[in-house]
Design an enzyme around this catalytic site. Structure first.
Site, mmCIF file in Angstrom:
data_model
loop_
_atom_site.group_PDB
_atom_site.id
_atom_site.type_symbol
_atom_site.label_atom_id
_atom_site.label_comp_id
_atom_site.label_asym_id
_atom_site.label_seq_id
_atom_site.Cartn_x
_atom_site.Cartn_y
_atom_site.Cartn_z
ATOM 1 N N LYS A 168 91.661 74.330 22.949
ATOM 2 C CA LYS A 168 91.535 75.378 23.939
ATOM 3 C C LYS A 168 91.721 74.775 25.324
ATOM 4 C CE LYS A 168 87.520 76.472 25.701
ATOM 5 N NZ LYS A 168 86.964 75.525 26.684
ATOM 6 N N ASP A 197 88.189 76.436 18.276
ATOM 7 C CA ASP A 197 87.097 76.829 19.159
ATOM 8 C C ASP A 197 85.902 76.093 18.592
ATOM 9 O OD1 ASP A 197 84.750 78.031 20.132
ATOM 10 O OD2 ASP A 197 85.862 79.835 20.654
ATOM 11 N N HIS A 198 85.468 75.047 19.272
ATOM 12 C CA HIS A 198 84.504 74.150 18.614
ATOM 13 C C HIS A 198 83.173 74.849 18.307
ATOM 14 C CE1 HIS A 198 82.845 73.436 22.665
ATOM 15 N NE2 HIS A 198 81.776 72.955 22.081
ATOM 16 N N LYS A 202 80.168 74.729 14.776
ATOM 17 C CA LYS A 202 78.730 74.441 14.848
ATOM 18 C C LYS A 202 78.027 75.076 13.652
ATOM 19 C CE LYS A 202 78.502 74.316 19.935
ATOM 20 N NZ LYS A 202 77.953 73.048 20.380
ATOM 21 N N GLU A 236 74.160 76.249 30.335
ATOM 22 C CA GLU A 236 74.379 74.798 30.386
ATOM 23 C C GLU A 236 73.595 74.209 31.537
ATOM 24 O OE1 GLU A 236 78.267 73.221 29.018
ATOM 25 O OE2 GLU A 236 78.955 74.957 30.140
ATOM 26 N N ASP A 255 86.709 79.691 30.679
ATOM 27 C CA ASP A 255 86.205 78.479 30.027
ATOM 28 C C ASP A 255 85.250 78.790 28.874
ATOM 29 O OD1 ASP A 255 85.997 75.610 29.931
ATOM 30 O OD2 ASP A 255 83.996 75.771 30.796
ATOM 31 N N HIS A 260 84.205 81.087 23.370
ATOM 32 C CA HIS A 260 82.919 80.877 22.703
ATOM 33 C C HIS A 260 82.045 82.145 22.658
ATOM 34 C CE1 HIS A 260 84.350 76.902 23.107
ATOM 35 N NE2 HIS A 260 83.808 76.608 24.264
ATOM 36 N N LYS A 350 77.020 77.222 34.441
ATOM 37 C CA LYS A 350 76.791 75.783 34.626
ATOM 38 C C LYS A 350 75.571 75.610 35.519
ATOM 39 C CE LYS A 350 80.812 74.042 32.971
ATOM 40 N NZ LYS A 350 80.772 73.348 31.682
ATOM 41 N N LYS A 355 69.718 73.593 28.983
ATOM 42 C CA LYS A 355 70.763 73.834 27.984
ATOM 43 C C LYS A 355 70.154 74.709 26.907
ATOM 44 C CE LYS A 355 73.808 71.424 24.714
ATOM 45 N NZ LYS A 355 75.163 71.807 25.110
HETATM 46 C C1 BG6 Z 1 83.763 73.697 26.407
HETATM 47 C C2 BG6 Z 1 83.862 74.039 27.866
HETATM 48 O O1 BG6 Z 1 84.654 74.475 25.648
HETATM 49 O O2 BG6 Z 1 82.436 73.923 25.950
HETATM 50 C C3 BG6 Z 1 82.871 73.201 28.676
HETATM 51 O O3 BG6 Z 1 85.180 73.787 28.317
HETATM 52 C C4 BG6 Z 1 81.476 73.373 28.108
HETATM 53 O O4 BG6 Z 1 82.880 73.579 30.038
HETATM 54 C C5 BG6 Z 1 81.469 73.129 26.598
HETATM 55 O O5 BG6 Z 1 80.622 72.451 28.761
HETATM 56 C C6 BG6 Z 1 80.122 73.474 26.014
HETATM 57 O O6 BG6 Z 1 80.082 73.040 24.682
HETATM 58 P P1 BG6 Z 1 78.707 72.669 23.983
HETATM 59 O O7 BG6 Z 1 79.106 72.306 22.600
HETATM 60 O O8 BG6 Z 1 78.120 71.518 24.757
HETATM 61 O O9 BG6 Z 1 77.838 73.888 24.063
#
Ligand code: BG6
Length: 506
Positions: A168, A197-198, A202, A236, A255, A260, A350, A355
């Protein structure tokens, strides 16, 4: 490989699973000298190897602008794994893994460098082999790379497959996403494309589906009759983390929301798919996104909040007049039988207080206060995605030694209690393994990405063209601007995450 140290977890090489075609596999990483490769991709592949989940014969070839030798590349990655892998390993294990790592320097725009890559791979593979190309790069480079791969004959499939993982962001708006889809489809069929999309990798995100569809107790009440509203927060604590230049051109909506947060929303709201396979699952997700009406400018003014943390404009590489939002809160409605009239509040930013990613389902209040001292508190179901992964239910109980007072109590499940502290692997592990096995369920399909953009685009346009609503400001380490609270207050609601976190701590 046969003489693995006993510390390497005993499992099955995927070679032995029915999903895998049995050929050796080469993973080619474009952008191999970058951060993602060092922090996420190689630690994940190494851990898969330790668990014996990689194909028995595999090679990893890094391609990039930096002039590494194989040895320098291995050294660079070793450092990264030591620093970033969330697991303990021995150098003995690394030394068995490292010979699988190779490097070739080249330019993404040079057709000739791709011919060299093809020759290099043919020599290394010495026979038929699958190839997984990973684009750990900005999307503007994808079309060139794919064209060059195609021109050098590297995307042609026979018994061996060819797949491409695209990092992405997939485009920066609807038009660019449609164009990018067209460009990649010139050389690849959709089933060769894995858009990552990581969040979908999860464990706790996948658990949304398991909670809903591996149980019978939630689904009957998972609708507008019982649910008052849904809150999805991905907060975050961190700021821009060396990505200020990129982030300033993108902002929080592109972003975090287009991918997400909308993915989380689809998993909470989708209908039960006919099966857990890629097409059934993704069809249902697209249906959810299609049931949301893109917002009109008036709706954007009333149902969205954008804000920037104080001090953002003084960050290095940020335009001192930047209007890029680092926080957003949105209200969506899903126009279908299940969800009509139930607001979904989404929020991310951010430099927030902590978190915290969680989904809160607030149920409706009981229709009647039957007990004389009853406080009317709705039930909550909280899915904690990270950190403190778990699930929580708040319900009312009679306080002992009172005539009829109620009090809120909690029932909780914590992953770490049930499965131990190290049970949650890095999301890239799962996604890489799925791509090698050809399972695209946890990757986003072309039409899904475009439908998501069609919801985000009108918001971006109203924000950027009309500067509406005005850009709010929030204190770093807070829960965002007052406007974020007003969004819910106007509906007679409030963000429940601080309260929900206290429930988990107590
Ligand atoms: C990414 C964003 O896709 O996901 C970042 O580009 C963000 O800005 C991150 O910090 C958050 O991922 P995670 O896994 O830490 O929640």
């Amino acid at each position: 490989m046969e003489n693995l140290p006993s510390s390497i977890v005993h499992g099955q090489f995927i070679m032995n699973t029915p999903l895998y075609n049995g050929l050796p596999t080469t993973i080619i990483i474009f952008g191999a000298s970058g951060d993602l490769t060092q922090r996420k991709l190689i630690p994940s592949l190494f851990n898969l190897f330790r668990k014996r989940r990689t194909p028995k014969k595999f090679q990893i070839v890094g391609f990039g602008g930096t002039a590494f030798t194989d040895e320098q590349f291995r050294e660079h990655l070793h450092k990264g794994v030591k620093e970033h892998a969330g697991f303990t390993f021995t150098d003995e294990e690394w030394n068995i893994f490292a010979p699988n790592l190779h490097y070739l320097a080249g330019k993404y725009t040079q057709a000739n460098d791709f011919k060299k890559l093809a020759e290099h791979l043919t020599k290394l593979e010495n026979g038929d082999a699958n190839r997984l190309f990973y684009m750990a790069l900005p999307p503007t480079l994808f079309p060139n790379i794919i064209t060059n791969l195609n021109a050098s004959g590297q995307l042609h499939e026979n018994d061996a497959w060819r797949r491409v993982i695209l990092e992405k962001p997939f485009g920066t708006d609807l038009v660019s996403a449609v164009t990018l889809n067209k460009q990649v489809h010139k050389a690849l069929s959709e089933n060769q494309i894995y858009r990552i999309d990581h969040y979908l990798g999860k464990e706790t995100v996948q658990n949304i589906l398991f909670t809903r569809f591996a149980n019978t107790i939630f689904e009957p009440i998972w609708n507008r009759t019982y649910i008052d509203h849904v809150q999805i927060t991905v907060a975050e604590k961190v700021g821009l983390e060396h990505r200020a230049g990129f982030y300033d051109s993108v902002g929080v909506l592109r972003d975090m929301f287009q991918n997400h947060l909308l993915q989380l929303l689809t998993l909470v709201a989708m209908e039960p798919p006919a099966s857990f396979n890629a097409s059934d699952l993704r069809n249902e997700k697209v249906k959810v996104l299609s049931a949301i009406q893109p917002m009109t400018p008036e709706q954007v003014a009333a149902s969205t909040v954008r804000a920037q943390y104080k001090g953002y404009r003084n960050e290095e590489q940020v335009n001192p007049n930047s209007n890029t939002p680092t926080y957003a809160a949105l209200r969506f409605f899903i126009n279908n039988w299940r969800w009509k009239g139930v607001p979904f509040y989404l929020r991310s930013g951010k430099h927030l207080a902590e978190k915290q990613s969680q989904i809160i389902i607030q149920f409706k209040e009981p229709p009647l206060a039957m007990f004389p001292m009853q406080t009317m508190k709705p039930n909550l179901l909280v899915l904690y995605l990270q950190p403190d992964e778990g699930l929580h239910i708040r319900f009312e109980a009679k306080a002992p030694d009172t005539v009829a007072e109620t009090r809120s109590v909690d029932m909780e499940f914590k992953y770490s209690d049930a499965f131990g502290k190290t049970a949650i692997p890095e999301s890239y592990e799962r996604l890489l393994l799925d791509a090698i096995q050809g399972d695209a369920s946890l990757f986003t399909r072309g039409d899904e990405v475009e439908t998501a953009w069609s919801l985000i685009d009108p918001i971006l346009q109203t924000w950027e063209t009309y500067q509406t609503p005005p850009l709010a400001v929030y204190k770093p380490d807070s829960w965002g601007p007052p406007e974020g609270y007003d969004l819910l207050a106007r509906d007679g609601r409030r963000w429940l995450n601080e309260e929900a976190s206290m429930m988990l701590e107590n």
